[in-house]
Write a protein that holds these residues in place. Structure first.
Motif, mmCIF file in Angstrom:
data_model
loop_
_atom_site.group_PDB
_atom_site.id
_atom_site.type_symbol
_atom_site.label_atom_id
_atom_site.label_comp_id
_atom_site.label_asym_id
_atom_site.label_seq_id
_atom_site.Cartn_x
_atom_site.Cartn_y
_atom_site.Cartn_z
ATOM 1 N N GLY A 191 -10.722 -19.065 6.695
ATOM 2 C CA GLY A 191 -9.342 -19.190 7.146
ATOM 3 C C GLY A 191 -8.457 -19.937 6.173
ATOM 4 N N HIS A 192 -9.067 -20.550 5.149
ATOM 5 C CA HIS A 192 -8.264 -21.141 4.078
ATOM 6 C C HIS A 192 -7.728 -20.017 3.194
ATOM 7 C CE1 HIS A 192 -9.141 -25.238 5.112
ATOM 8 N NE2 HIS A 192 -10.438 -25.042 5.050
ATOM 9 N N PRO A 193 -6.713 -20.278 2.365
ATOM 10 C CA PRO A 193 -6.144 -19.213 1.532
ATOM 11 C C PRO A 193 -7.217 -18.433 0.785
ATOM 12 C CG PRO A 193 -4.789 -21.175 1.369
ATOM 13 C CD PRO A 193 -5.995 -21.569 2.170
ATOM 14 N N GLN A 194 -7.121 -17.117 0.842
ATOM 15 C CA GLN A 194 -8.164 -16.246 0.291
ATOM 16 C C GLN A 194 -7.942 -15.997 -1.198
ATOM 17 O OE1 GLN A 194 -7.876 -12.937 3.111
ATOM 18 N NE2 GLN A 194 -9.711 -13.661 4.138
ATOM 19 N N PHE A 195 -8.197 -17.036 -1.983
ATOM 20 C CA PHE A 195 -8.083 -16.958 -3.431
ATOM 21 C C PHE A 195 -9.414 -17.342 -4.067
ATOM 22 C CE2 PHE A 195 -3.713 -18.634 -2.196
ATOM 23 C CZ PHE A 195 -3.140 -17.370 -2.125
ATOM 24 N N THR A 196 -9.669 -16.774 -5.236
ATOM 25 C CA THR A 196 -10.899 -17.096 -5.953
ATOM 26 C C THR A 196 -10.967 -18.582 -6.289
ATOM 27 O OG1 THR A 196 -11.084 -14.877 -6.878
ATOM 28 C CG2 THR A 196 -12.203 -16.644 -8.066
ATOM 29 N N HIS A 197 -9.838 -19.160 -6.709
ATOM 30 C CA HIS A 197 -9.870 -20.574 -7.081
ATOM 31 C C HIS A 197 -10.122 -21.468 -5.871
ATOM 32 C CE1 HIS A 197 -5.687 -19.068 -6.755
ATOM 33 N NE2 HIS A 197 -5.442 -20.171 -6.064
ATOM 34 N N THR A 198 -9.593 -21.088 -4.705
ATOM 35 C CA THR A 198 -9.885 -21.862 -3.504
ATOM 36 C C THR A 198 -11.362 -21.764 -3.162
ATOM 37 O OG1 THR A 198 -7.697 -21.227 -2.690
ATOM 38 C CG2 THR A 198 -9.187 -22.253 -1.114
ATOM 39 N N ALA A 199 -11.907 -20.562 -3.237
ATOM 40 C CA ALA A 199 -13.320 -20.349 -2.925
ATOM 41 C C ALA A 199 -14.214 -21.200 -3.823
ATOM 42 C CB ALA A 199 -13.668 -18.870 -3.080
ATOM 43 N N GLY A 200 -13.916 -21.229 -5.120
ATOM 44 C CA GLY A 200 -14.757 -21.976 -6.044
ATOM 45 C C GLY A 200 -14.723 -23.475 -5.803
ATOM 46 N N ARG B 155 -0.819 -20.346 -5.469
ATOM 47 C CA ARG B 155 -0.991 -18.906 -5.261
ATOM 48 C C ARG B 155 -0.094 -18.178 -6.260
ATOM 49 N NH1 ARG B 155 2.100 -21.044 -1.188
ATOM 50 N NH2 ARG B 155 4.164 -20.083 -0.876
ATOM 51 N N VAL B 156 -0.579 -17.050 -6.740
ATOM 52 C CA VAL B 156 0.164 -16.281 -7.742
ATOM 53 C C VAL B 156 0.110 -14.801 -7.373
ATOM 54 C CG1 VAL B 156 0.449 -15.715 -10.178
ATOM 55 C CG2 VAL B 156 -0.490 -17.945 -9.527
ATOM 56 N N THR B 157 1.250 -14.164 -7.350
ATOM 57 C CA THR B 157 1.323 -12.711 -7.248
ATOM 58 C C THR B 157 1.590 -12.190 -8.649
ATOM 59 O OG1 THR B 157 2.169 -12.770 -4.983
ATOM 60 C CG2 THR B 157 2.553 -10.760 -6.244
ATOM 61 N N PHE B 158 0.683 -11.353 -9.158
ATOM 62 C CA PHE B 158 0.721 -10.973 -10.567
ATOM 63 C C PHE B 158 1.526 -9.694 -10.803
ATOM 64 C CE2 PHE B 158 -2.930 -13.734 -10.112
ATOM 65 C CZ PHE B 158 -2.823 -14.559 -11.216
ATOM 66 N N THR B 159 2.688 -9.637 -10.175
ATOM 67 C CA THR B 159 3.637 -8.579 -10.497
ATOM 68 C C THR B 159 4.350 -8.953 -11.795
ATOM 69 O OG1 THR B 159 5.107 -9.746 -8.965
ATOM 70 C CG2 THR B 159 4.026 -7.744 -8.145
ATOM 71 N N ASP B 160 5.267 -8.108 -12.204
ATOM 72 C CA ASP B 160 6.128 -8.436 -13.342
ATOM 73 C C ASP B 160 7.566 -8.398 -12.826
ATOM 74 O OD1 ASP B 160 7.425 -8.819 -15.705
ATOM 75 O OD2 ASP B 160 6.828 -6.909 -16.613
ATOM 76 N N PRO B 161 8.178 -9.573 -12.608
ATOM 77 C CA PRO B 161 7.707 -10.909 -12.969
ATOM 78 C C PRO B 161 6.695 -11.452 -11.953
ATOM 79 C CG PRO B 161 9.829 -11.076 -11.886
ATOM 80 C CD PRO B 161 9.556 -9.602 -12.045
ATOM 81 N N GLU B 162 5.910 -12.429 -12.413
ATOM 82 C CA GLU B 162 4.971 -13.098 -11.534
ATOM 83 C C GLU B 162 5.710 -14.025 -10.566
ATOM 84 O OE1 GLU B 162 2.024 -15.246 -13.700
ATOM 85 O OE2 GLU B 162 1.200 -13.460 -14.684
ATOM 86 N N VAL B 163 5.086 -14.248 -9.415
ATOM 87 C CA VAL B 163 5.576 -15.240 -8.460
ATOM 88 C C VAL B 163 4.454 -16.246 -8.237
ATOM 89 C CG1 VAL B 163 6.371 -15.687 -6.115
ATOM 90 C CG2 VAL B 163 7.093 -13.600 -7.300
ATOM 91 N N ALA B 164 4.724 -17.515 -8.547
ATOM 92 C CA ALA B 164 3.725 -18.564 -8.390
ATOM 93 C C ALA B 164 4.309 -19.661 -7.516
ATOM 94 C CB ALA B 164 3.329 -19.136 -9.751
ATOM 95 N N ALA B 165 3.522 -20.164 -6.578
ATOM 96 C CA ALA B 165 4.052 -21.161 -5.652
ATOM 97 C C ALA B 165 2.960 -22.118 -5.220
ATOM 98 C CB ALA B 165 4.665 -20.475 -4.431
ATOM 99 N N VAL B 166 3.382 -23.301 -4.793
ATOM 100 C CA VAL B 166 2.461 -24.315 -4.284
ATOM 101 C C VAL B 166 3.218 -25.218 -3.325
ATOM 102 C CG1 VAL B 166 2.922 -25.976 -6.138
ATOM 103 C CG2 VAL B 166 0.718 -26.041 -4.947
#
Length: 495
Positions: free
Chosen positions: A324-333, A358-369
């Protein structure tokens, strides 16, 4: 080398394995290596292939595809820089070969050989818990002292009439199966306008497909800053993507083995040659006998945990997409390392949850915290500072000024949240993640020397702007005026 057959496993150590790890994705790999590094006996059970979603169907292949798509888009737009390339041709099978090559290059890092060299025993098979400290794998009883659950998640399929059948038969693609495409679809409809849908939708459009993204929410990227989502929406449309928001899907009507129509509210129909479902991911917690192990899950299937990632069975912990925590690889690690350390060393460290980027890798990218800008409204002393990329020299030099950097600051000037939109926004966000975690203030960022010219100038200049604004308040201005006057008098007395 492949994982061992369960029947070939040696007898477990007295009292059972120190740590049983269920799942060989990012969380499982990190948990197993962490525990083995402490000298624990570790058994990892994986039913499919080592590496998990990140390696095979997520981070690695998607970023390889995005890279190829960005190359095509850059070539088409090169005329804005005075460079003319002519007609851009995309060889889709070659693109997919590039994607597979990226996966193959990274695969050894997650392999059975690498794990066993680190002291982890790996076994292939389905696992079922038979008690609070016992499991069954391929007919073999597996006793354990502690366990970490790390089964990951699978693509979610919303309850739309006809959709489950379309996915089950392969008529509709998911983020797991899209990598099996041999040919570029002529008309691709992406169901879901979150991060995965936007990334893949933009990529396929840039590679030459006619793409429509359908999102039930009022806008794309519904969890992100509204201004950030607007920039991405404009970018997708510039790449030729048709964006349909506020569009609820009523039915899926197949017309052929892969083609069909989506029926939206208002009886609007959207035809497709391929349909891609990208509406989130569901935890893989069913069918493991978790109830027998005394592990509770919520109504959505996520494992229930305390702050230290321990389940209600004190012998069993969890990390990654099932929590249930954010489903990101970096969170998992990071969480897997915490869970394994707590399990093996008897610690009770809380998992980090307040500064997860968290990062959405569109062009442009969206990164937030951290705290979003909308949450600053109504909080005394809180403020939002934005620096747009048309004020960032690197963006101007590259003719790429659509983005911005935005800081959310509390009454003491501490960075509580941030959003960055632009090229390599994920990299620009890194220092802001640290700022949120450590409670740094805007003056800390402003007083730190940054390399020029970079896209990092955006957050830096936003911090500088905040410091200058605070110095311009009446109280601060009076204090500065006093200091200037005293200094003037002192210098005058010295002649």
């Amino acid at each position: 080398m492949t994982a061992s057959d369960p029947a070939a496993l040696p007898a477990p150590p007295p009292g059972g394995w120190d740590l049983l790890v269920v799942g060989g994705g990012t969380a499982g790999i990190v948990a197993a290596k962490t525990a083995a590094g402490f000298g624990a006996s570790v058994l990892l059970v994986e039913r499919e292939r080592m590496g998990g979603d990140c390696l095979w169907t997520g981070c690695v292949p998607s970023k390889a595809l995005l890279s190829a798509a960005a190359t095509a888009a850059s070539a088409r737009r090169s005329g804005t820089h005075g460079v003319h390339t002519g007609v851009v041709e995309v060889d889709f099978p070659a693109v997919m070969k590039h994607v597979r090559a990226a996966v193959a290059t990274i695969e050894p890092a997650d392999s059975v050989e690498t794990m066993e060299a680190a002291g982890v025993r790996v076994v292939a098979g389905d696992l079922t818990f038979t008690g609070r400290r016992t499991a069954w794998v391929g007919g073999v009883d597996v006793p354990f002292r502690q366990a970490v659950l790390a089964m990951g998640a699978s693509p979610a399929v919303p309850p739309v009439p006809g959709l489950a059948e379309a996915v089950a038969t392969g008529h509709a693609l998911t983020s797991d199966t899209v990598w099996d495409l041999a040919d570029l679809p002529e008309r691709l409809v992406v169901l879901g306008g979150g991060s995965i849908g936007c990334e893949l939708g933009q990529a396929f459009a840039r590679l030459g497909a006619t793409v429509t993204v359908v999102e039930a929410a009022p806008g794309l990227l519904p969890r992100e800053d509204l201004d950030a989502a607007a920039v991405v929406t404009d970018a997708l449309r510039e790449d030729g993507v048709t964006v349909l928001t506020g569009a609820a899907v009523r039915q899926v009507l197949p017309d052929g083995p892969a083609s069909g129509r989506l029926v939206l509210d208002g009886d609007v129909e959207v035809a497709y040659d391929r349909l891609l479902v990208a509406v989130g991911r569901t935890p893989r917690t069913a069918g493991l006998g978790l109830e027998t192990a005394g592990v509770r899950v919520d109504r959505r299937g996520f494992v229930q945990l305390d702050k230290a990632l321990r389940t209600n069975n004190p012998r069993i912990w969890a990390a990654g997409d099932i929590t249930g925590h954010p489903q990101f690889t970096h969170t998992a690690g990071v969480h897997a390392s915490t869970a394994a350390s707590n399990a093996v060393l008897g610690l009770h460290r809380a998992a980090q949850t307040t500064a997860i980027p968290r990062v959405t890798f569109t062009d442009p990218e969206v990164a937030a915290v951290g705290v979003p800008a909308t949450d600053a409204d109504g909080r005394p002393g809180w403020r939002v500072v934005t620096r747009r990329h048309d004020e960032v020299d690197r963006a101007v030099a590259e003719a790429d000024t659509a983005g911005f950097a935005r800081l959310v600051l509390d009454g003491k000037g501490r960075v509580r949240g941030a959003t960055v939109v632009g090229p390599r926004a994920g990299e620009s966000l890194a220092e802001l993640v640290l700022a949120v975690r450590l409670g740094l203030r805007s003056r800390d960022l402003a007083g730190t020397v940054h390399a020029y010219p970079t896209y990092g100038d955006g957050p830096w200049n936003a911090a500088i702007a905040d410091v200058r604004a605070q110095l311009a308040t009446p109280r601060a201005a009076r204090a500065v005026g006093v200091l200037v006057g005293l200094r003037r008098r002192w210098l005058g007395l010295r002649g």
